[in-house]
Write a protein that holds these residues in place. Sequence first.
Motif, PDB file in Angstrom:
ATOM      1  N   PRO B  78       0.814  -1.231   0.000  1.00  0.00           N
ATOM      2  CA  PRO B  78       0.000   0.000   0.000  1.00  0.00           C
ATOM      3  C   PRO B  78       0.839   1.269   0.000  1.00  0.00           C
ATOM      4  N   LEU B  79       2.111   1.157   0.388  1.00  0.00           N
ATOM      5  CA  LEU B  79       2.948   2.359   0.420  1.00  0.00           C
ATOM      6  C   LEU B  79       3.294   2.845  -0.989  1.00  0.00           C
ATOM      7  N   ASP B  80       3.039   1.995  -1.995  1.00  0.00           N
ATOM      8  CA  ASP B  80       3.345   2.378  -3.380  1.00  0.00           C
ATOM      9  C   ASP B  80       2.367   3.414  -3.933  1.00  0.00           C
ATOM     10  N   ILE B  81       1.275   3.635  -3.235  1.00  0.00           N
ATOM     11  CA  ILE B  81       0.179   4.427  -3.818  1.00  0.00           C
ATOM     12  C   ILE B  81      -0.048   5.715  -3.025  1.00  0.00           C
ATOM     13  N   ASN B  82      -0.102   6.801  -3.741  1.00  0.00           N
ATOM     14  CA  ASN B  82      -0.272   8.124  -3.136  1.00  0.00           C
ATOM     15  C   ASN B  82      -1.698   8.316  -2.607  1.00  0.00           C
ATOM     16  N   GLY B 239      -6.934   7.185  -4.761  1.00  0.00           N
ATOM     17  CA  GLY B 239      -5.862   6.406  -4.127  1.00  0.00           C
ATOM     18  C   GLY B 239      -6.425   5.126  -3.534  1.00  0.00           C
ATOM     19  N   THR B 240      -7.477   5.266  -2.759  1.00  0.00           N
ATOM     20  CA  THR B 240      -8.123   4.083  -2.182  1.00  0.00           C
ATOM     21  C   THR B 240      -8.540   3.122  -3.292  1.00  0.00           C
ATOM     22  N   THR B 344     -11.759  -1.771 -13.957  1.00  0.00           N
ATOM     23  CA  THR B 344     -10.856  -2.488 -13.068  1.00  0.00           C
ATOM     24  C   THR B 344      -9.737  -3.154 -13.848  1.00  0.00           C
ATOM     25  N   ASN B 345     -10.015  -3.548 -15.073  1.00  0.00           N
ATOM     26  CA  ASN B 345      -8.982  -4.232 -15.845  1.00  0.00           C
ATOM     27  C   ASN B 345      -8.031  -3.286 -16.542  1.00  0.00           C
ATOM     28  N   MET B 346      -8.543  -2.208 -17.072  1.00  0.00           N
ATOM     29  CA  MET B 346      -7.741  -1.398 -17.977  1.00  0.00           C
ATOM     30  C   MET B 346      -6.994  -0.254 -17.305  1.00  0.00           C
ATOM     31  N   ARG B 347      -7.666   0.470 -16.463  1.00  0.00           N
ATOM     32  CA  ARG B 347      -7.047   1.685 -15.937  1.00  0.00           C
ATOM     33  C   ARG B 347      -5.785   1.392 -15.149  1.00  0.00           C
ATOM     34  N   LYS B 348      -5.768   0.252 -14.519  1.00  0.00           N
ATOM     35  CA  LYS B 348      -4.617  -0.135 -13.723  1.00  0.00           C
ATOM     36  C   LYS B 348      -3.344  -0.203 -14.562  1.00  0.00           C
ATOM     37  N   GLU B 349      -3.437  -0.893 -15.675  1.00  0.00           N
ATOM     38  CA  GLU B 349      -2.220  -1.056 -16.471  1.00  0.00           C
ATOM     39  C   GLU B 349      -1.747   0.280 -17.014  1.00  0.00           C
ATOM     40  N   LYS B 350      -2.716   1.107 -17.386  1.00  0.00           N
ATOM     41  CA  LYS B 350      -2.352   2.367 -17.998  1.00  0.00           C
ATOM     42  C   LYS B 350      -1.677   3.295 -16.997  1.00  0.00           C
ATOM     43  N   ASN B 351      -2.211   3.293 -15.788  1.00  0.00           N
ATOM     44  CA  ASN B 351      -1.810   4.342 -14.866  1.00  0.00           C
ATOM     45  C   ASN B 351      -0.786   3.951 -13.818  1.00  0.00           C
ATOM     46  N   PHE B 352      -0.489   2.675 -13.720  1.00  0.00           N
ATOM     47  CA  PHE B 352       0.258   2.260 -12.553  1.00  0.00           C
ATOM     48  C   PHE B 352       1.574   3.010 -12.367  1.00  0.00           C
TER      49      PHE B 352
END
Lengths: 369, 369
Positions: B78-82, B239-240, B344-352
């Motif tokens: 969880p520390l990876d995320i602002n 963030g959450t 849930t599937n797409m935004r993660k890869e794009k934004n990580f």
Amino acid sequence: MLNWDDPIASFSLAGQEQNKQVVNKTLTERIQSSSMQPVCADDKRVVNGKTDINQLAPFKYPWAWEFWLNANRNHWTPLDINMSKDVHDYQHRLTLEEKHVYENVLSYLTTSDILAMRNIGLAVMEKMTAPELQIYQARQVYEEALHTWTYQHCIESIGLDQGEIYNRYRVVPAINGKIQMANDKINSVLRPDIDLSNKDDLEDFVMSYLFFAGIFEGCWFYNGFSPIFALQRRGLMTGTAEQLQYIMRDEVLHCAFGIRVVNQIIQENNIKLDPKAISAMWQEAEVCEAEYANYILRDPILGYSADEHIAQFRFIANRRAKSLKLEAPFPGAENVLGWLDEQTNMRKEKNFFETRVTEYQTGGALNWE
Amino acid sequence: MLNWDDPIASFSLAGQEQNKQVVNKTLTERIQSSSMQPVCADDKRVVNGKTDINQLAPFKYPWAWEFWLNANRNHWTPLDINMSKDVHDYQHRLTLEEKHVYENVLSYLTTSDILAMRNIGLAVMEKMTAPELQIYQARQVYEEALHTWTYQHCIESIGLDQGEIYNRYRVVPAINGKIQMANDKINSVLRPDIDLSNKDDLEDFVMSYLFFAGIFEGCWFYNGFSPIFALQRRGLMTGTAEQLQYIMRDEVLHCAFGIRVVNQIIQENNIKLDPKAISAMWQEAEVCEAEYANYILRDPILGYSADEHIAQFRFIANRRAKSLKLEAPFPGAENVLGWLDEQTNMRKEKNFFETRVTEYQTGGALNWE
């Protein structure tokens, strides 16, 4: 649909007995009744606690949470370390005697770490009644599995016969002795009728946890890596040694955490351990370790001997006993492997980023359903 | 010191009974006797197996090892995320109704993930008799703890009252209903006298594991994140939401693994599950989910309603039932949240990589004894 008089709650009766019993109380009354109060940190206990196991905070044991955070900072996987030089070393540079050491150390470690996983996951974690302790132990269970993967990765990389290596602890008595002693301890607490509110059972549990933290992980594991570090010191099997340095770092934390938990249980429950039983445990551990050392090092290798291995065990045993507030089991034991602490502590920091072969994939490779 | 006639073994008798019994056999004889043979993969079983649990390889269930490798590739903390925008959003942008949703979702999830950890760590893992299954479950136990840390991190970041949030599942019946159903299932298999060689006990175990994998993790968790994703869709509490996307990825794997194990047990043991019991379980799960949805969304929020939440539960439930080779429990249920899978599937890869705030510390920060 029933409506409560408190505005934040509305629910229907779905047959849950618990809901039925409280239907006539207001939410405010329920919160005020003692059984519905949030957990108070002071009420938590390591074992035999009565507080709700599902409520993480507030912490009574903030050091356990620190262990958890530190363990996560230490994350690594065996794929981070280049093993190609080890393949060459094993085939072209190791003597027969050194191969004998290498294979048997792997064989011992791989069985041991599965046992360590089963101990903490099946025999210990369920008995903890403060969730912050279970949380670190959940990481510990995982780390033991990570170690098992690491040995598997070494065995596969070098091209050893997996089945034969995994089976060796059963057919070589000098390895079996150590595993058997650990099995006896785990079996003493894995019985279904164990009841920690019974004083004898609680002492059995403390003795077993003390054995696994102080001896199995704190001495046998710690000492178990030294023969490979001795090869590393001469530039041999350096990939395996680097893997073991990571494992050692984890094990040192497991040992320190376990010792802290054991000390806490002893304090909370006014336990007096039997000095004779403690002494017998150290002696048995030494006999097992000596047999093991005399087997893996029956033919000497350059820079490392069975006698040094056994002397080092005694030295480390005294260090663990001190942390456990116990008498030194081997008075006068000396640090015969002066290079060991330095090598395991220092070389890692210096070389880690130079020797890693892959970027951490963590978080990068997304696999969805 | 005794010397064996086989050159690779020499040992002394340290009082181990096992050693005494075999002292007169040669090592070769011992290896040839069937009880000392390396494990044969075909002999392994998911439960009630008789093969040595300490020998990882050879694998009978290579897919379990693949799950393990994939899970490790997915590593995150969880520390990876602002979380800084979430602090602002919670204080200045969320409506009272949205705060009610946010807090109660966190409250439900945090209790649920401790329960999920206890289920897999205490009720399931010990019953597996193939170590490659235990190895993935060790990672799963850890991931549940990682999720608990994540909720704790959100609660701390936003500045919510920890004790009150953790306690809420006990005082709010609409949350308690789901937890109670899960507790009933875990209690049905955590009893000390459970014996999986008994057909009824084995069926209890399969029903409980099926519930946890297919419903608790596969539907309730999966669906449980949607209200926060609905906020994320409008640029709130992002963030959450990103934290929950990582958790969701883990849970999807847990669900898929659990379903595979359940199907394997059913096949290996010729189990016929009672269709009435299965049907009753789905209905109870739906009643609990509907109460929960009607509570957290008793006042509508923009873009997400209780009716949509419940409809989505039914749709996902059909998907899980299909994987479990069961009849669809809610025929005709439709995918009412079309945006959900995509988001849930797409935004993660794009934004990580754009949104992460810290480099992975894994392996970098070395803490020694």
